[in-house]
Each structure stands twice: as structure tokens, then as C-alpha cells.
Write a protein that holds these residues in place. Structure first.
Motif, short mmCIF file in Angstrom:
data_model
loop_
_atom_site.label_atom_id
_atom_site.label_comp_id
_atom_site.label_asym_id
_atom_site.label_seq_id
_atom_site.Cartn_x
_atom_site.Cartn_y
_atom_site.Cartn_z
N SER A 1 -7.30 19.66 8.93
CA SER A 1 -6.14 20.56 8.87
C SER A 1 -4.86 19.75 8.92
CB SER A 1 -6.17 21.52 10.06
OG SER A 1 -7.28 22.37 9.96
N PRO A 2 -3.81 20.22 8.24
CA PRO A 2 -2.53 19.52 8.24
C PRO A 2 -1.96 19.40 9.65
CG PRO A 2 -2.57 21.24 6.57
CD PRO A 2 -3.79 21.42 7.40
N THR A 3 -1.19 18.33 9.85
CA THR A 3 -0.50 18.13 11.12
C THR A 3 1.00 18.10 10.87
OG1 THR A 3 -0.69 15.73 10.92
CG2 THR A 3 -2.41 16.87 12.18
N ARG A 4 1.74 18.48 11.87
CA ARG A 4 3.19 18.50 11.76
C ARG A 4 3.74 17.12 12.14
NH1 ARG A 4 7.15 22.09 11.35
NH2 ARG A 4 9.10 21.71 12.42
N PHE A 5 4.69 16.63 11.37
CA PHE A 5 5.43 15.42 11.70
C PHE A 5 6.88 15.67 11.29
CE2 PHE A 5 7.24 11.24 10.72
CZ PHE A 5 7.04 10.63 11.94
N GLY A 6 7.74 15.85 12.25
CA GLY A 6 9.13 16.20 11.96
C GLY A 6 9.17 17.48 11.14
N PRO A 7 9.89 17.45 10.02
CA PRO A 7 10.00 18.66 9.20
C PRO A 7 8.84 18.84 8.22
CG PRO A 7 11.37 16.95 8.28
CD PRO A 7 10.79 16.39 9.57
N GLN B 1 0.85 -1.19 0.00
CA GLN B 1 0.00 0.00 0.00
C GLN B 1 0.88 1.24 0.00
OE1 GLN B 1 -2.69 0.05 3.32
NE2 GLN B 1 -3.15 -2.12 3.14
N LEU B 2 0.43 2.27 -0.67
CA LEU B 2 1.11 3.56 -0.58
C LEU B 2 0.79 4.16 0.78
CD1 LEU B 2 2.81 5.77 -1.95
CD2 LEU B 2 0.67 6.74 -2.79
N ASN B 3 1.81 4.58 1.53
CA ASN B 3 1.62 5.12 2.86
C ASN B 3 1.72 6.64 2.87
OD1 ASN B 3 3.28 5.99 5.55
ND2 ASN B 3 1.62 4.54 5.98
N HIS B 4 2.75 7.18 2.20
CA HIS B 4 2.91 8.63 2.14
C HIS B 4 3.81 8.99 0.97
CE1 HIS B 4 6.61 7.50 4.32
NE2 HIS B 4 7.12 8.62 3.82
N LYS C 1 5.58 25.08 2.90
CA LYS C 1 4.88 23.83 3.23
C LYS C 1 3.58 24.08 3.99
CE LYS C 1 7.59 23.00 7.43
NZ LYS C 1 8.68 22.21 7.98
N ARG C 2 3.56 25.05 4.87
CA ARG C 2 2.35 25.31 5.66
C ARG C 2 1.23 25.82 4.75
NH1 ARG C 2 6.49 26.13 8.96
NH2 ARG C 2 6.40 25.31 11.07
N ALA C 3 1.54 26.78 3.90
CA ALA C 3 0.53 27.34 3.00
C ALA C 3 0.03 26.31 2.01
CB ALA C 3 1.10 28.56 2.27
N SER C 4 0.94 25.53 1.44
CA SER C 4 0.53 24.52 0.44
C SER C 4 -0.30 23.42 1.07
CB SER C 4 1.76 23.93 -0.24
OG SER C 4 2.38 24.89 -1.07
N SER D 1 -0.77 9.80 3.36
CA SER D 1 -0.52 11.20 3.71
C SER D 1 0.37 11.86 2.66
CB SER D 1 0.10 11.34 5.11
OG SER D 1 1.41 10.87 5.14
N LEU D 2 0.07 13.13 2.44
CA LEU D 2 0.86 13.96 1.55
C LEU D 2 1.68 14.86 2.46
CD1 LEU D 2 -2.12 14.78 -0.76
CD2 LEU D 2 -0.30 13.16 -1.24
N ASP D 3 2.97 14.64 2.48
CA ASP D 3 3.86 15.29 3.44
C ASP D 3 4.61 16.42 2.75
OD1 ASP D 3 2.90 13.19 4.93
OD2 ASP D 3 4.81 12.14 5.07
N TYR D 4 4.17 17.64 3.02
CA TYR D 4 4.76 18.82 2.40
C TYR D 4 6.07 19.19 3.09
CZ TYR D 4 0.77 19.81 -0.56
OH TYR D 4 -0.20 19.74 -1.54
N SER D 5 7.07 19.50 2.27
CA SER D 5 8.40 19.85 2.75
C SER D 5 8.85 21.14 2.09
CB SER D 5 9.38 18.72 2.40
OG SER D 5 10.69 19.05 2.72
N ASP D 6 9.42 22.07 2.88
CA ASP D 6 9.93 23.31 2.29
C ASP D 6 11.09 23.01 1.37
OD1 ASP D 6 8.18 25.20 3.36
OD2 ASP D 6 9.33 25.36 5.22
#
Length: 123
Positions: A30-36, A4-7, A15-18, A47-52
Motif C-alpha cells: 500500500s502507498p505511504t505518505r511522505f510530505g505532500p 540510479q533512479l530514486n523516485h 493522489k490517494r486514489a491513483s 518510488s512513484l510519488d503521486y502529487s495532487d
């Protein structure tokens, strides 16, 4: 366990705005923070994990399968914001919903090509 695709990690100028943009448009929590990362969780647990990202961003395509009722709300949020949308991935048919079920493409704040569709391709 079946595969399965996990993230997946999505590069973004902000990243916050996107992440907030996508969650709002799709009607997700609403998005949640996980590490960076700022993470947007979909109904199937991916999950779609946005990164700066400071470097130029190469747009990536992400497609979201939704029910007809969800489509209406998503489309309303797109049009209420006056956002551009297209019937095709090449963005040649502006302000048109495609007719494979119903679907359209729009860009997130970093230029990624987001798709919303009500029927999987090949069906």
C-alpha cells in the motif's frame, strides 16, 4: 555510487486514489505518505510519488518490468476489473497482449499510460 533512479513525481487528480490503484494492480505494498506525496515503492527501490494536481494532466508513460508469474496476476487484476488494455502505446490494438515477451498498456485514473512487460526492449 552508480547513478540510479530514486523516485519520480506523478501528477494526479487524486493522489490517494491513483497511488492505491497502481499498488493494487501491480500487487505492491500500500502507498505511504511522505510530505505532500503518496508513494508507491517498486521492488528495485524506485518510488512513484503521486502529487495532487488541479490543472489538466499531460499523460506520461511508465513501464514496469515483471516476471512471468507477476504478469499473470497483474493481467488478471486488469481483466477482473474490466479495464481497457492495449498491445501498443498508441492504444490502437485493444484487448491484445503484445508478443515481445508479454506486455500490455493500461491507463491509471489520471490517464497516464502504464505498461507492463516481461522482457526489456532490445533483448
Amino acid at each position: 555510487m552508480a547513478v540510479q533512479l530514486n523516485h519520480t513525481i506523478i501528477p494526479a487528480h487524486d493522489k490517494r486514489a491513483s497511488a492505491a490503484f497502481l499498488a493494487e494492480i501491480l500487487g505492491l505494498e500500500s502507498p505511504t505518505r511522505f510530505g505532500p506525496f503518496m508513494c508507491v515503492e517498486t521492488a528495485n527501490g524506485v518510488s512513484l510519488d503521486y502529487s495532487d494536481h488541479d490543472a489538466p494532466i499531460e499523460p506520461i508513460h511508465y513501464a514496469f518490468l515483471v516476471a512471468e508469474e507477476e504478469f499473470d496476476g497483474i493481467f488478471a487484476r486488469i481483466t477482473d476489473r474490466g479495464l481497457k488494455y492495449w498491445a501498443d502505446p498508441g492504444h490502437t490494438r485493444a484487448n491484445v497482449i503484445n508478443n515481445h515477451g508479454r506486455g500490455f498498456y493500461f491507463e491509471d485514473p489520471s490517464g497516464h499510460n502504464m505498461e507492463v512487460l516481461t522482457r526489456p526492449y532490445g533483448t
